[in-house]
Write a protein that holds these residues in place. Structure first.
Motif, mmCIF file in Angstrom:
data_model
loop_
_atom_site.group_PDB
_atom_site.id
_atom_site.type_symbol
_atom_site.label_atom_id
_atom_site.label_comp_id
_atom_site.label_asym_id
_atom_site.label_seq_id
_atom_site.Cartn_x
_atom_site.Cartn_y
_atom_site.Cartn_z
ATOM 1 N N SER A 28 7.984 7.777 -5.002
ATOM 2 C CA SER A 28 6.530 7.735 -5.072
ATOM 3 C C SER A 28 5.999 8.889 -5.936
ATOM 4 C CB SER A 28 5.970 7.797 -3.652
ATOM 5 O OG SER A 28 4.599 7.961 -3.690
ATOM 6 N N ALA B 76 9.169 1.182 2.360
ATOM 7 C CA ALA B 76 8.369 1.082 1.136
ATOM 8 C C ALA B 76 6.879 1.081 1.488
ATOM 9 C CB ALA B 76 8.738 -0.196 0.383
ATOM 10 N N PHE C 288 4.050 1.564 -1.213
ATOM 11 C CA PHE C 288 4.539 0.548 -2.156
ATOM 12 C C PHE C 288 4.223 -0.845 -1.615
ATOM 13 C CE2 PHE C 288 7.183 4.173 -3.211
ATOM 14 C CZ PHE C 288 7.410 4.049 -4.574
ATOM 15 N N ARG D 176 4.197 0.810 -6.865
ATOM 16 C CA ARG D 176 3.476 1.942 -6.251
ATOM 17 C C ARG D 176 1.976 1.692 -6.359
ATOM 18 N NH1 ARG D 176 2.288 8.071 -8.219
ATOM 19 N NH2 ARG D 176 0.437 7.992 -6.954
#
Ligand SMILES: C[S@@+](CC[C@H](N)C(=O)[O-])C[C@H]1O[C@@H](n2cnc3c(N)ncnc32)[C@H](O)[C@@H]1O
Length: 210
Positions: free
Chosen positions: A125, A176, A181, A208
Motif C-alpha cells: 500500500s 487486502a 485494496f 489500491r
C-alpha cells in the motif's frame, strides 16, 4: 536449509526441471496484468527471471527483488537491461527498494513462503500509487490442502521440501480489504484447462483505492 538457502540451491535447476506450477503461473500473470505501459513496476520474488523480461517490456523502470543471491544472479545474467534494477532484499522486512511510487507490484509464487500477509499488503500500500495494481499469483490453497508445496531434487539425490504457509482465499481478500485494496479479478487456473480437476493456481488483481 532455510528458505533462502534452499532457493540458492534450487537456482541451478529451477529453470530446467518440469514444473507445472511455475509454467501455469506464467500464463496467469500474462493474462491478468492490465495492458498499457507503466512508469514503475516492482516484481517481488523475481527468482531466475521467469516473468522479469515480460514485465520489463511493459515499463519505463522495473525493480526486481529477491532475497536469494543465486536466483537473482541467474536473472541478472539473462537480463542486462539498463531499466531493470535488481535488489537483494527480504520482503518480510521494511521495503527500502521502492524508488518511486509504483503503478504495479507483482508477486508470483512467493507468498507461500511468507507467514504474515499483513506486512506484505501494508508495504504494498505504501509502495503503490493510488489506483495502482497489485497482482498476486500463488499455488492454489486447495492444492496445498492436498499436500502440494514447493520442493526440489537436491544435488545429493534427495527431495527437499521448503517451509510453506497456507493462506486461504479469504486471507488474501480480507487482508487486502483491511489495507485499502479492492479485488478487481480473482481467477483459478487448471492443468490442461480441465475444470473438473483441482485448480493449481489462484491469482488476484487488487487495486489500491484512495
Ligand atoms: C517459487 S520461486 C518464484 C520465482 C518467480 N517469481 C517465478 O514465478 O518463477 C519463489 C522466489 O521467492 C523468493 N523469496 C522467497 N521468500 C522471499 C522473501 N522473504 N524475500 C524475498 N524473496 C523471497 C525466493 O528466493 C524465490 O526466488
Amino acid at each position: 536449509m532455510n528458505i533462502q538457502e534452499a532457493y540458492n540451491s534450487w537456482a541451478d535447476s529451477y529453470d530446467d526441471v518440469q514444473n507445472k506450477t511455475r509454467d501455469l503461473e506464467a500464463q496467469a500473470i500474462r493474462s491478468l496484468v492490465p495492458g498499457g505501459h507503466f512508469d514503475e513496476v516492482i516484481e517481488l520474488g523475481c527468482g531466475t527471471g521467469k516473468n522479469t523480461e515480460w514485465l520489463a517490456a511493459r515499463t519505463t523502470h522495473l525493480t526486481a527483488v529477491d532475497f536469494s543471491a543465486e536466483m537473482l544472479r541467474r536473472a541478472q545474467e539473462k537480463l542486462q537491461q539498463p531499466h531493470i534494477t535488481f535488489h537483494q532484499a527480504d520482503i518480510t522486512q521494511a521495503w527500502k527498494f521502492s524508488r518511486t511510487p509504483a503503478n504495479l507490484i507483482t508477486c508470483s509464487l512467493i507468498l507461500e513462503h511468507i507467514q504474515d500477509l499483513n506486512h506484505v499488503f501494508a508495504q504494498a500500500s505504501k509502495a503503490l500509487q493510488p489506483q495502482g495494481h497489485f497482482y498476486i499469483g500463488e499455488l492454489h490453497p486447495l492444492k496445498q490442502y492436498q499436500g502440494s508445496k514447493a520442493r526440489f531434487d537436491t544435488a545429493a539425490g534427495g527431495i527437499f521440501e521448503l517451509e510453506c504457509y497456507v493462506h486461504h482465499i479469504s486471507d488474501f481478500t480480507e487482508t487486502a480489504r483491511r489495507h485499502g485494496f479492492s479485488c478487481i479479478t480473482l481467477q483459478e487456473w487448471f492443468d490442461d484447462d480441465d475444470r473438473t480437476t483441482t485448480p493449481r493456481i489462484v491469482c488476484f488483481l487488487f487495486r489500491r483505492e484512495g
